[in-house]
Write an enzyme that holds these catalytic residues in place. Structure first.
Site, PDB file in Angstrom:
ATOM      1  N   LYS A   1       0.820  -1.220   0.000  1.00  0.00           N
ATOM      2  CA  LYS A   1       0.000   0.000   0.000  1.00  0.00           C
ATOM      3  C   LYS A   1       0.854   1.270   0.000  1.00  0.00           C
ATOM      4  CE  LYS A   1      -1.674  -1.552   3.885  1.00  0.00           C
ATOM      5  NZ  LYS A   1      -0.644  -2.576   4.264  1.00  0.00           N
TER       6      LYS A   1
ATOM      7  N   HIS B   1       0.228  -3.229  14.727  1.00  0.00           N
ATOM      8  CA  HIS B   1       0.876  -2.125  14.009  1.00  0.00           C
ATOM      9  C   HIS B   1       0.871  -0.942  14.967  1.00  0.00           C
ATOM     10  CE1 HIS B   1       2.047   0.833  11.111  1.00  0.00           C
ATOM     11  NE2 HIS B   1       1.970   0.005  10.082  1.00  0.00           N
TER      12      HIS B   1
ATOM     13  N   GLU C   1       6.136  -5.707   8.511  1.00  0.00           N
ATOM     14  CA  GLU C   1       5.522  -5.202   7.271  1.00  0.00           C
ATOM     15  C   GLU C   1       5.920  -3.745   7.018  1.00  0.00           C
ATOM     16  OE1 GLU C   1       1.445  -5.473   8.390  1.00  0.00           O
ATOM     17  OE2 GLU C   1       1.433  -7.647   8.452  1.00  0.00           O
TER      18      GLU C   1
ATOM     19  N   TYR D   1       3.549   6.620   0.440  1.00  0.00           N
ATOM     20  CA  TYR D   1       2.171   7.117   0.430  1.00  0.00           C
ATOM     21  C   TYR D   1       2.082   8.385  -0.419  1.00  0.00           C
ATOM     22  CZ  TYR D   1       2.204   3.772   4.149  1.00  0.00           C
ATOM     23  OH  TYR D   1       2.379   2.609   4.848  1.00  0.00           O
TER      24      TYR D   1
HETATM   25  N1  PLP Z   1       0.931  -3.074   7.584  1.00  0.00           N
HETATM   26  C1  PLP Z   1      -0.316  -2.593   7.710  1.00  0.00           C
HETATM   27  C2  PLP Z   1      -1.389  -3.537   8.092  1.00  0.00           C
HETATM   28  C3  PLP Z   1      -0.590  -1.236   7.482  1.00  0.00           C
HETATM   29  O1  PLP Z   1      -1.842  -0.773   7.610  1.00  0.00           O
HETATM   30  C4  PLP Z   1       0.482  -0.370   7.115  1.00  0.00           C
HETATM   31  C5  PLP Z   1       0.259   1.053   6.885  1.00  0.00           C
HETATM   32  O2  PLP Z   1      -0.807   1.582   7.014  1.00  0.00           O
HETATM   33  C6  PLP Z   1       1.771  -0.933   6.967  1.00  0.00           C
HETATM   34  C7  PLP Z   1       1.960  -2.274   7.233  1.00  0.00           C
HETATM   35  C8  PLP Z   1       2.959  -0.111   6.567  1.00  0.00           C
HETATM   36  O3  PLP Z   1       3.271   0.812   7.534  1.00  0.00           O
HETATM   37  P1  PLP Z   1       4.540   1.772   7.442  1.00  0.00           P
HETATM   38  O4  PLP Z   1       4.558   2.359   6.075  1.00  0.00           O
HETATM   39  O5  PLP Z   1       4.334   2.755   8.501  1.00  0.00           O
HETATM   40  O6  PLP Z   1       5.756   0.929   7.680  1.00  0.00           O
END
Ligand code: PLP
Length: 430
Positions: A78, A207, A284, A391
């Site tokens: 994402k 998370h 993640e 993002y």
């Molecule tokens: N995993 C989950 C379930 C998430 O919702 C997100 C971000 O919203 C991430 C991983 C990635 O988080 P980050 O970019 O803060 O490492």
């Protein structure tokens, strides 16, 4: 700074129809941008653009395993699902965190084995879950009774991780706890319900929130995860996986650094999930891997000089640039991250003026930063914006039908050869 040694005849293809520009020596982002902007200018194109520094992405992936030897990396799609980023990570041996059918499909179509995917969305659309089943993507998260009912109905043999909401609240830029995760007090009932349904819970996940501002958030959540793990064991599940989620910072200049996080997290894992116990640890990360690997370039399409009362000196400069808060930089509207902009190709004076940068749409909130010290720049010149990888274009819109910037890929020849021959691979399975 490295010399710019572009070899025009040495342009390679990694996949699909988009070129990676191979350079003899890795260059700065500014050099990559200068090259691309100069090339565009010859064609009379003034659209905004982005550059991906593949060396940076590779470095960060490999640094992860140096710092977290026990923690398997599942890249959060994402954060940035650009096809080349995903392909490079696949070549490095990464696993993937997917939130939807389309993300799963994209990763599978690249040839990634389903065992390297975690479907880490605690609330899944029925048809997406069915798609996951049809393609053997069986590791997934849940946080409610309703989700257990859904999984029982559509994918009873899935391997489940219970997502909990860490009890202790620490400062984060993007809180996820309001929306996701069961409370510690709910865990027992959910385990019992899963057991009664014949479902297979194999671990827990959390998370701490994206862009987490203290390592203690991870430490506290890992301790809580241990207690929930033990409840799962008590109910009779074979608990084998701990997923510590994302939340790691992207910009190395910000704290906690990845090194500081690693020190705290590794110690906590050794204390609460010692290696001898055989629990597999996964994470993640999104932002950590890609935020610094992409920079943006935008054209100054308008300018307004605001003078002091005597009309003798410039008090403020307002710039309009052709990428904005509805484009690559959607995060400026939501978060407190600093917008970092500087001139490109500009023999700028050293005198700085208080400056505001506006995006290109007709919306009054399309504002990127209000008080940046910048040299005076002419309309038609280019600016560089750092930290454009996380993002950013995965969240962008084409509001006002503004063009979405094209992403250009750069890689040093050494890194490229190693990627192609597979010698940089560090594999992980979720
Ligand atoms: N995993 C989950 C379930 C998430 O919702 C997100 C971000 O919203 C991430 C991983 C990635 O988080 P980050 O970019 O803060 O490492």
């Amino acid at each position: 700074m490295n010399k710019t040694l572009f070899s025009d005849n040495n342009v390679s293809r990694i996949m699909g129809d988009t070129d990676v520009q191979i350079v003899d020596v890795r260059c700065s982002h500014e050099d990559y941008i200068k090259r691309q902007v100069t090339f565009q200018a010859k064609l009379g194109i003034d659209d905004p653009l982005l550059i991906l520094d593949i060396d940076e992405l590779v470095e960060r992936y490999r640094k992860w395993y140096k710092l977290f030897p026990r923690v398997k990396l599942c890249y959060a799609m994402k954060c940035n699902n650009d096809e080349k980023i995903v392909d490079v990570l696949k070549r490095l041996g990464s696993s993937f965190d997917c939130a939807s059918k389309a993300e799963i499909q994209q990763v599978l179509e690249l040839g990634v084995d389903p065992s390297r995917i975690i479907y880490a969305n605690p609330c899944k659309q029925n048809s997406h879950l069915t798609y996951a089943k049809e393609h053997n993507v069986d590791l997934m998260t849940f946080d409610t009774e309703e989700e257990l009912i859904k999984v029982k109905m559509l994918y009873g043999s899935a391997r489940l991780l219970m997502r909990f909401r860490p009890k202790n609240i620490y400062e984060v830029m993007y809180d996820l706890g309001k929306k996701f995760g069961c409370d510690f007090e709910e865990a027992m009932d959910l385990f019992i319900s899963a057991k009664n349904k014949g479902l297979n819970v194999i671990g827990v996940c959390f998370h701490v929130g994206s862009n987490c501002l203290t390592s203690n958030a991870f430490a506290s959540a890992i301790k809580e995860a241990r207690r929930i793990f033990d409840i799962g064991l008590q109910i009779g599940f074979d608990m084998t996986v701990l997923d510590i989620g994302g939340g790691f910072r992207g910009r190395d200049i910000e704290r906690p650094t990845i090194e500081e996080n690693a020190e705290v997290i590794n110690q906590c894992l050794d204390d609460y999930f010692p290696e001898a116990g055989g629990v597999k640890i996964i994470a993640e990360p999104g932002r950590y891997l890609v935020e610094t690997a992409v920079s943006a370039a935008a054209n100054i399409i308008g300018r307004k000089l605001i003078y002091d009362n005597d009309k003798t000196s410039i008090e403020h400069v307002m710039y309009n640039i052709n990428d904005g808060a509805y484009g690559t930089f959607t995060w400026v509207k939501e978060g407190p991250e600093v917008f970092v902009m500087s001139p490109v190709l500009n023999k700028a004076s050293t005198e700085k003026h208080h400056s505001t940068a506006w995006g290109p749409t007709c919306c009054g909130t399309d504002c990127l930063a209000t008080d940046m010290p910048l040299p005076l720049m002419e309309v038609g010149k280019w600016v560089q914006i750092s930290y454009a990888g996380a993002y950013s274009f995965s969240c962008s819109t084409n509001f006002n039908s503004m063009p979405r910037p094209k992403l250009y890929y750069f890689c040093s020849s050494d890194t490229w050869s190693s990627l192609v021959n597979g010698s940089l691979k560090i594999s992980s399975i979720c």
